[in-house]
Design a protein around this motif. Structure first.
Motif, PDB file in Angstrom:
ATOM      1  N   HIS A 149      33.327  92.894  32.754  1.00 23.35           N
ATOM      2  CA  HIS A 149      33.210  92.911  34.208  1.00 23.35           C
ATOM      3  C   HIS A 149      31.750  93.130  34.585  1.00 23.35           C
ATOM      4  CE1 HIS A 149      33.156  95.372  38.072  1.00 23.35           C
ATOM      5  NE2 HIS A 149      33.388  94.127  38.440  1.00 23.35           N
ATOM      6  N   HIS A 150      31.248  92.298  35.496  1.00 20.73           N
ATOM      7  CA  HIS A 150      29.879  92.421  35.991  1.00 20.73           C
ATOM      8  C   HIS A 150      29.914  92.505  37.514  1.00 20.73           C
ATOM      9  CE1 HIS A 150      28.088  91.148  32.072  1.00 20.73           C
ATOM     10  NE2 HIS A 150      29.223  90.473  31.989  1.00 20.73           N
ATOM     11  N   ALA A 151      29.163  93.442  38.063  1.00 24.07           N
ATOM     12  CA  ALA A 151      29.036  93.485  39.519  1.00 24.07           C
ATOM     13  C   ALA A 151      28.331  92.233  40.014  1.00 24.07           C
ATOM     14  CB  ALA A 151      28.265  94.734  39.943  1.00 24.07           C
ATOM     15  N   THR A 152      27.308  91.800  39.292  1.00 25.88           N
ATOM     16  CA  THR A 152      26.623  90.553  39.603  1.00 25.88           C
ATOM     17  C   THR A 152      26.137  89.926  38.307  1.00 25.88           C
ATOM     18  OG1 THR A 152      24.880  89.527  40.957  1.00 25.88           O
ATOM     19  CG2 THR A 152      24.380  91.653  39.933  1.00 25.88           C
ATOM     20  N   ILE A 153      26.070  88.601  38.293  1.00 26.45           N
ATOM     21  CA  ILE A 153      25.677  87.870  37.090  1.00 26.45           C
ATOM     22  C   ILE A 153      25.159  86.509  37.537  1.00 26.45           C
ATOM     23  CG2 ILE A 153      27.899  86.738  36.686  1.00 26.45           C
ATOM     24  CD1 ILE A 153      27.557  87.348  33.691  1.00 26.45           C
ATOM     25  N   GLY A 154      24.382  85.860  36.675  1.00 23.89           N
ATOM     26  CA  GLY A 154      23.928  84.522  37.007  1.00 23.89           C
ATOM     27  C   GLY A 154      25.086  83.556  37.072  1.00 23.89           C
ATOM     28  N   SER A 155      25.805  83.389  35.950  1.00 25.43           N
ATOM     29  CA  SER A 155      26.940  82.478  35.880  1.00 25.43           C
ATOM     30  C   SER A 155      27.965  83.027  34.909  1.00 25.43           C
ATOM     31  CB  SER A 155      26.477  81.088  35.419  1.00 25.43           C
ATOM     32  OG  SER A 155      27.570  80.296  35.003  1.00 25.43           O
ATOM     33  N   THR A 156      29.196  83.199  35.367  1.00 23.71           N
ATOM     34  CA  THR A 156      30.242  83.665  34.454  1.00 23.71           C
ATOM     35  C   THR A 156      30.544  82.609  33.395  1.00 23.71           C
ATOM     36  OG1 THR A 156      31.953  82.891  35.995  1.00 23.71           O
ATOM     37  CG2 THR A 156      31.316  85.219  36.133  1.00 23.71           C
ATOM     38  N   ASN A 157      30.463  81.326  33.748  1.00 23.92           N
ATOM     39  CA  ASN A 157      30.703  80.282  32.753  1.00 23.92           C
ATOM     40  C   ASN A 157      29.653  80.319  31.650  1.00 23.92           C
ATOM     41  OD1 ASN A 157      33.000  79.167  33.976  1.00 23.92           O
ATOM     42  ND2 ASN A 157      32.276  77.081  33.658  1.00 23.92           N
ATOM     43  N   ALA A 158      28.395  80.493  32.023  1.00 22.46           N
ATOM     44  CA  ALA A 158      27.333  80.545  31.016  1.00 22.46           C
ATOM     45  C   ALA A 158      27.523  81.745  30.101  1.00 22.46           C
ATOM     46  CB  ALA A 158      25.975  80.596  31.700  1.00 22.46           C
ATOM     47  N   ARG A 159      27.876  82.875  30.657  1.00 25.09           N
ATOM     48  CA  ARG A 159      28.101  84.069  29.834  1.00 25.09           C
ATOM     49  C   ARG A 159      29.308  83.875  28.925  1.00 25.09           C
ATOM     50  NH1 ARG A 159      26.825  87.504  26.279  1.00 25.09           N
ATOM     51  NH2 ARG A 159      28.333  89.232  26.104  1.00 25.09           N
ATOM     52  N   ALA A 160      30.388  83.308  29.437  1.00 27.54           N
ATOM     53  CA  ALA A 160      31.584  83.084  28.617  1.00 27.54           C
ATOM     54  C   ALA A 160      31.283  82.131  27.470  1.00 27.54           C
ATOM     55  CB  ALA A 160      32.721  82.557  29.479  1.00 27.54           C
ATOM     56  N   ALA A 161      30.459  81.119  27.707  1.00 27.19           N
ATOM     57  CA  ALA A 161      30.089  80.196  26.634  1.00 27.19           C
ATOM     58  C   ALA A 161      29.327  80.910  25.532  1.00 27.19           C
ATOM     59  CB  ALA A 161      29.260  79.048  27.197  1.00 27.19           C
ATOM     60  N   MET A 162      28.527  81.904  25.897  1.00 25.62           N
ATOM     61  CA  MET A 162      27.755  82.659  24.912  1.00 25.62           C
ATOM     62  C   MET A 162      28.639  83.557  24.066  1.00 25.62           C
ATOM     63  SD  MET A 162      24.466  83.776  27.214  1.00 25.62           S
ATOM     64  CE  MET A 162      23.878  84.881  25.916  1.00 25.62           C
ATOM     65  N   VAL A 163      29.766  83.989  24.606  1.00 28.85           N
ATOM     66  CA  VAL A 163      30.674  84.866  23.854  1.00 28.85           C
ATOM     67  C   VAL A 163      31.132  84.192  22.571  1.00 28.85           C
ATOM     68  CG1 VAL A 163      32.923  85.995  23.914  1.00 28.85           C
ATOM     69  CG2 VAL A 163      31.393  86.162  25.887  1.00 28.85           C
TER      70      VAL A 163
ATOM     71  N   VAL B 128      37.338  86.925  28.486  1.00 27.74           N
ATOM     72  CA  VAL B 128      37.250  86.787  29.936  1.00 27.74           C
ATOM     73  C   VAL B 128      35.966  87.437  30.433  1.00 27.74           C
ATOM     74  CG1 VAL B 128      38.320  87.377  32.159  1.00 27.74           C
ATOM     75  CG2 VAL B 128      39.766  86.838  30.178  1.00 27.74           C
ATOM     76  N   VAL B 129      35.306  86.774  31.369  1.00 22.41           N
ATOM     77  CA  VAL B 129      34.153  87.323  32.077  1.00 22.41           C
ATOM     78  C   VAL B 129      34.454  87.240  33.567  1.00 22.41           C
ATOM     79  CG1 VAL B 129      31.678  87.164  32.527  1.00 22.41           C
ATOM     80  CG2 VAL B 129      32.573  86.574  30.257  1.00 22.41           C
ATOM     81  N   VAL B 130      34.392  88.371  34.266  1.00 25.55           N
ATOM     82  CA  VAL B 130      34.644  88.379  35.711  1.00 25.55           C
ATOM     83  C   VAL B 130      33.450  89.013  36.413  1.00 25.55           C
ATOM     84  CG1 VAL B 130      37.155  88.466  35.495  1.00 25.55           C
ATOM     85  CG2 VAL B 130      35.861  90.602  35.623  1.00 25.55           C
ATOM     86  N   ALA B 131      33.240  88.608  37.660  1.00 28.67           N
ATOM     87  CA  ALA B 131      32.130  89.148  38.436  1.00 28.67           C
ATOM     88  C   ALA B 131      32.485  89.151  39.912  1.00 28.67           C
ATOM     89  CB  ALA B 131      30.862  88.323  38.205  1.00 28.67           C
ATOM     90  N   ASP B 132      31.966  90.170  40.609  1.00 26.02           N
ATOM     91  CA  ASP B 132      32.109  90.227  42.059  1.00 26.02           C
ATOM     92  C   ASP B 132      31.134  89.271  42.742  1.00 26.02           C
ATOM     93  OD1 ASP B 132      33.997  92.638  42.521  1.00 26.02           O
ATOM     94  OD2 ASP B 132      32.527  93.393  41.105  1.00 26.02           O
ATOM     95  N   HIS B 133      30.068  88.896  42.014  1.00 23.49           N
ATOM     96  CA  HIS B 133      29.066  88.005  42.590  1.00 23.49           C
ATOM     97  C   HIS B 133      28.355  87.275  41.477  1.00 23.49           C
ATOM     98  CE1 HIS B 133      24.808  87.260  43.983  1.00 23.49           C
ATOM     99  NE2 HIS B 133      25.509  86.552  44.843  1.00 23.49           N
ATOM    100  N   GLN B 134      28.131  85.974  41.664  1.00 21.50           N
ATOM    101  CA  GLN B 134      27.284  85.241  40.739  1.00 21.50           C
ATOM    102  C   GLN B 134      26.244  84.447  41.524  1.00 21.50           C
ATOM    103  OE1 GLN B 134      29.333  82.462  38.210  1.00 21.50           O
ATOM    104  NE2 GLN B 134      30.469  81.508  39.868  1.00 21.50           N
ATOM    105  N   SER B 135      25.018  84.444  41.023  1.00 24.42           N
ATOM    106  CA  SER B 135      23.902  83.849  41.759  1.00 24.42           C
ATOM    107  C   SER B 135      23.597  82.422  41.336  1.00 24.42           C
ATOM    108  CB  SER B 135      22.642  84.706  41.572  1.00 24.42           C
ATOM    109  OG  SER B 135      22.306  84.810  40.189  1.00 24.42           O
ATOM    110  N   GLU B 136      24.175  81.982  40.205  1.00 24.40           N
ATOM    111  CA  GLU B 136      23.873  80.639  39.709  1.00 24.40           C
ATOM    112  C   GLU B 136      25.161  79.896  39.360  1.00 24.40           C
ATOM    113  OE1 GLU B 136      21.209  81.099  36.428  1.00 24.40           O
ATOM    114  OE2 GLU B 136      19.861  82.415  37.552  1.00 24.40           O
ATOM    115  N   GLY B 137      26.178  80.076  40.192  1.00 26.48           N
ATOM    116  CA  GLY B 137      27.458  79.419  39.945  1.00 26.48           C
ATOM    117  C   GLY B 137      27.347  77.912  40.075  1.00 26.48           C
ATOM    118  N   ARG B 138      28.199  77.219  39.325  1.00 27.25           N
ATOM    119  CA  ARG B 138      28.209  75.758  39.350  1.00 27.25           C
ATOM    120  C   ARG B 138      29.626  75.255  39.552  1.00 27.25           C
ATOM    121  NH1 ARG B 138      27.502  74.332  34.315  1.00 27.25           N
ATOM    122  NH2 ARG B 138      27.585  76.472  33.552  1.00 27.25           N
TER     123      ARG B 138
END
Length: 261
Positions: free
Chosen positions: A26-40, A46-56
């Motif tokens: 869980h992240h309060a804010t992150i660039g992209s949950t998809n990018a982080r999940a791909a890195m896992v 699962v990666v969840v966030a209340d806010h992402q700044s670089e969503g696609r």
């Protein structure tokens, strides 16, 4: 809004002995949950966030909402046998069903996976982006979804978008919403890869508001196709009857053509 996401609450709900999910960040804010999940690098994370700044979004669109107004969730699943054609559709179905279960709002699907709310003139409240990841062992799919929770009309980028709040939902429990979505996604994935894949296909078709509508299918590499959407075939493609015959589309941006008057 019933508070922000709570990682511990979500872990307790999802990381159970009968669930395929193995881990949750869980992240309060992150660039992209998809990018982080791909890195896992592994399925059933699962990666969840209340806010992402670089969503696609699909078709290389950017996707961003003001902090605290939406939910972003990305989940990794194994690449289904035979390809991932139905996975984006069933992710949309899971999101639509979760929204209805938690808020009581009617939710419909525009092919392939946009979630629309009839209570706000069929505006879009949720989108899905699936990306296949290779080179890290066995291929897997990152399934990303973003749900507009309590944006005002002024905070939305286009008039065709909405939020749960604008459609009439009050005090949305974000933890319940995410847990319901991920439980549904796991269940539909199991059904898709099980002995009766027709069951999830039929469930999607029942909730897809595109079939039977006059539509325009836009693709960046060719002219728009126009006609009547008549089916979603067994490969997940949208079948459209147009002036030049019947065609099945595996990808494209669909617009529902509204009747005059």
């Amino acid at each position: 809004m019933a508070g922000s996401l709570d990682g511990e609450v979500l872990r307790a709900a999802l990381l159970t002995s009968d669930s395929p999910w193995h881990d949750l960040e869980h992240h309060a804010t992150i660039g992209s949950t998809n990018a982080r999940a791909a890195m896992v690098g592994e399925p059933w994370r699962v990666v969840v966030a209340d806010h992402q700044s670089e969503g696609r979004g699909r078709l290389a669109r950017s996707w961003e909402a003001p902090p605290g107004t939406s939910v972003a969730v990305s989940a990794t699943v194994p690449l289904p046998p035979g390809g991932a054609g139905w996975l984006p559709l069933l992710a949309g179905l899971s999101a639509a069903q979760a929204i209805t279960a938690v808020t009581g709002l009617v939710a419909e699907l525009k092919w392939p996976n946009d979630v629309l709310l009839p209570d706000d003139a069929d505006r879009k409240v949720c989108g899905v982006l699936c990306e296949v990841v290779t080179g890290l062992g066995a291929a897997f799919v990152v399934v990303g979804a973003g749900v507009n929770v309590d944006q005002t009309r002024e905070q939305l980028p286009v008039d065709t978008a909405t939020s749960l709040a604008l459609a009439g939902a009050e005090e949305v429990d974000r933890n319940r919403l995410v847990a319901a979505y991920l439980s549904g996604l796991a269940g539909w994935y199991a059904a898709l890869t099980g002995p009766d894949p027709d069951a999830p296909r039929a469930a999607y078709r029942r909730q897809c508001a595109t079939v039977g509508r006059q539509v325009t299918v836009s693709r960046p590499d060719r002219a728009d196709a126009r006609g009547t959407a008549v089916a979603v075939d067994d490969d997940g493609r949208l079948v459209v009857d147009g002036a030049d015959g019947r065609h099945a589309w595996a990808a494209g941006d669909v617009t529902h053509v509204r009747s005059a008057g």
